[in-house]
Scaffold this active site. Structure first.
Site, mmCIF file in Angstrom:
data_model
loop_
_atom_site.group_PDB
_atom_site.id
_atom_site.type_symbol
_atom_site.label_atom_id
_atom_site.label_comp_id
_atom_site.label_asym_id
_atom_site.label_seq_id
_atom_site.Cartn_x
_atom_site.Cartn_y
_atom_site.Cartn_z
ATOM 1 N N ASP A 79 -17.351 22.503 23.185
ATOM 2 C CA ASP A 79 -17.227 21.572 24.321
ATOM 3 C C ASP A 79 -16.230 20.480 23.942
ATOM 4 O O ASP A 79 -16.244 20.017 22.801
ATOM 5 C CB ASP A 79 -18.606 20.938 24.641
ATOM 6 N N SER B 25 -29.041 23.384 26.998
ATOM 7 C CA SER B 25 -29.049 24.833 26.720
ATOM 8 C C SER B 25 -28.952 25.096 25.214
ATOM 9 O O SER B 25 -29.468 26.102 24.710
ATOM 10 C CB SER B 25 -27.880 25.511 27.442
ATOM 11 N N SER C 103 -11.820 24.631 25.318
ATOM 12 C CA SER C 103 -12.294 26.002 25.170
ATOM 13 C C SER C 103 -11.162 27.036 25.013
ATOM 14 O O SER C 103 -11.217 27.876 24.104
ATOM 15 C CB SER C 103 -13.198 26.329 26.365
ATOM 16 N N ASP D 252 -20.901 28.523 30.153
ATOM 17 C CA ASP D 252 -21.376 27.492 31.086
ATOM 18 C C ASP D 252 -20.438 26.286 31.009
ATOM 19 O O ASP D 252 -20.862 25.144 30.976
ATOM 20 C CB ASP D 252 -22.818 27.097 30.708
ATOM 21 N N HIS E 176 -16.375 24.898 35.860
ATOM 22 C CA HIS E 176 -16.702 25.819 36.943
ATOM 23 C C HIS E 176 -15.613 25.918 38.007
ATOM 24 O O HIS E 176 -15.828 26.487 39.073
ATOM 25 C CB HIS E 176 -18.041 25.433 37.580
ATOM 26 N N HIS F 131 -23.845 31.322 33.317
ATOM 27 C CA HIS F 131 -24.668 30.421 34.129
ATOM 28 C C HIS F 131 -23.971 30.059 35.436
ATOM 29 O O HIS F 131 -22.759 30.149 35.555
ATOM 30 C CB HIS F 131 -25.016 29.145 33.350
ATOM 31 N N PHE G 111 -28.265 20.592 32.857
ATOM 32 C CA PHE G 111 -28.302 21.336 34.119
ATOM 33 C C PHE G 111 -28.980 22.701 33.981
ATOM 34 O O PHE G 111 -28.768 23.570 34.810
ATOM 35 C CB PHE G 111 -26.869 21.513 34.640
ATOM 36 N N GLY H 5 -19.643 25.112 26.736
ATOM 37 C CA GLY H 5 -20.229 24.124 27.655
ATOM 38 C C GLY H 5 -21.612 23.705 27.219
ATOM 39 O O GLY H 5 -22.620 24.290 27.615
#
Ligand code: SAH
Ligand code: MG
Length: 212
Positions: free
Chosen positions: A70, A51, A123, A140, A143, A168, A16, A45
């Site tokens: 992650d 990324s 996390s 990231d 969310h 992000h 993403f 993430g």
């Protein structure tokens, strides 16, 4: 600018991270690595490693390491029925997402295994046991309100003074995207007085740690 071959690996990976934001993340990480030589980078993430390639390339360039955190089970928004679901990353044996094999292939194919260390787990659990200062923290992960808040609280204290916090999916306009990275990470970082904004590219915000 990142080596074009490595950039090709980033762009080929599922994920993403738009190209211009990945390039900005790479530059921010290079800068952080020069400012605080020897300190590690950490990403929350990684998903399929998109990324991770930009950050891992910067880590290698600065002779440091990227820890990539992650649980590889996907965020709420990656699950079946949600907008960002990809059925090809579901492990049929357990009936849940598993992006770890894809992540591993991405990092291997990019030739970055010596510079990227995967940490597979929740996390907040990893953050609770973490005690290594970071020159760069990239958030990231989940969310939703609670995951975003937990990442802010658990990880930002580990950014060294002069280090960089990159976030992000920061959307100040609710019409553009979900609010938690903006409301639970970006605004608290700014309002704490510990971080100042130094760069904006798309939904990426780059902040510098001023101290406590
Ligand atoms: N940075 C990636 C996208 C990350 S998507 C890219 O460039 O494409 C968000 C990731 O956060 C998912 O892989 C999900 O598994 C992970 N995640 C969400 N909540 C988490 C948590 N509590 N602990 C660990 N990982 C989490
Ligand atoms: Mg994102």
């Amino acid at each position: 600018m990142i080596d074009p071959e490595l950039r090709g690996h980033a762009l080929a990976a599922k994920g993403f991270m738009p190209a211009d934001e990945g390039d900005a993340l790479y530059e921010a990480a290079l800068e952080a690595g020069s400012r605080l030589p020897g300190l590690a980078f950490l990403e929350v993430g990684s998903y399929c490693g998109r990324s991770t390639v930009w950050l891992g390339a910067a880590a290698r360039e600065r002779d440091t390491v990227l820890f990539a955190v992650d649980h590889h089970r996907g965020s709420e928004e990656n699950q079946a029925g949600w907008e960002h679901h990809d059925p090809s990353v579901v492990d049929p044996r357990v009936g849940r997402m598993d992006t770890l094999p894809v992540f591993r292939a991405t990092v291997h194919d990019a030739g970055l295994e010596a510079s990227v260390v995967a940490i597979v787990g929740q996390s907040p659990t990893v953050a609770r046991h973490w005690c290594t200062p970071l020159s760069l923290l990239f958030i990231d992960g989940g969310h939703g309100v609670d995951p975003a808040r937990a990442d802010y609280e658990g990880w930002t204290p580990h950014v060294a003074v002069g280090g960089t916090l990159a976030i992000h999916d920061v959307f100040p306009d609710p019409a553009a995207g979900g609010r938690p990275p903006y409301e639970q990470i970006f605004l608290p970082a700014l309002q704490s007085g510990r971080f100042e904004l130094v760069g904006t590219t798309g939904s990426l915000r780059v902040m510098r740690c001023l101290g406590c």
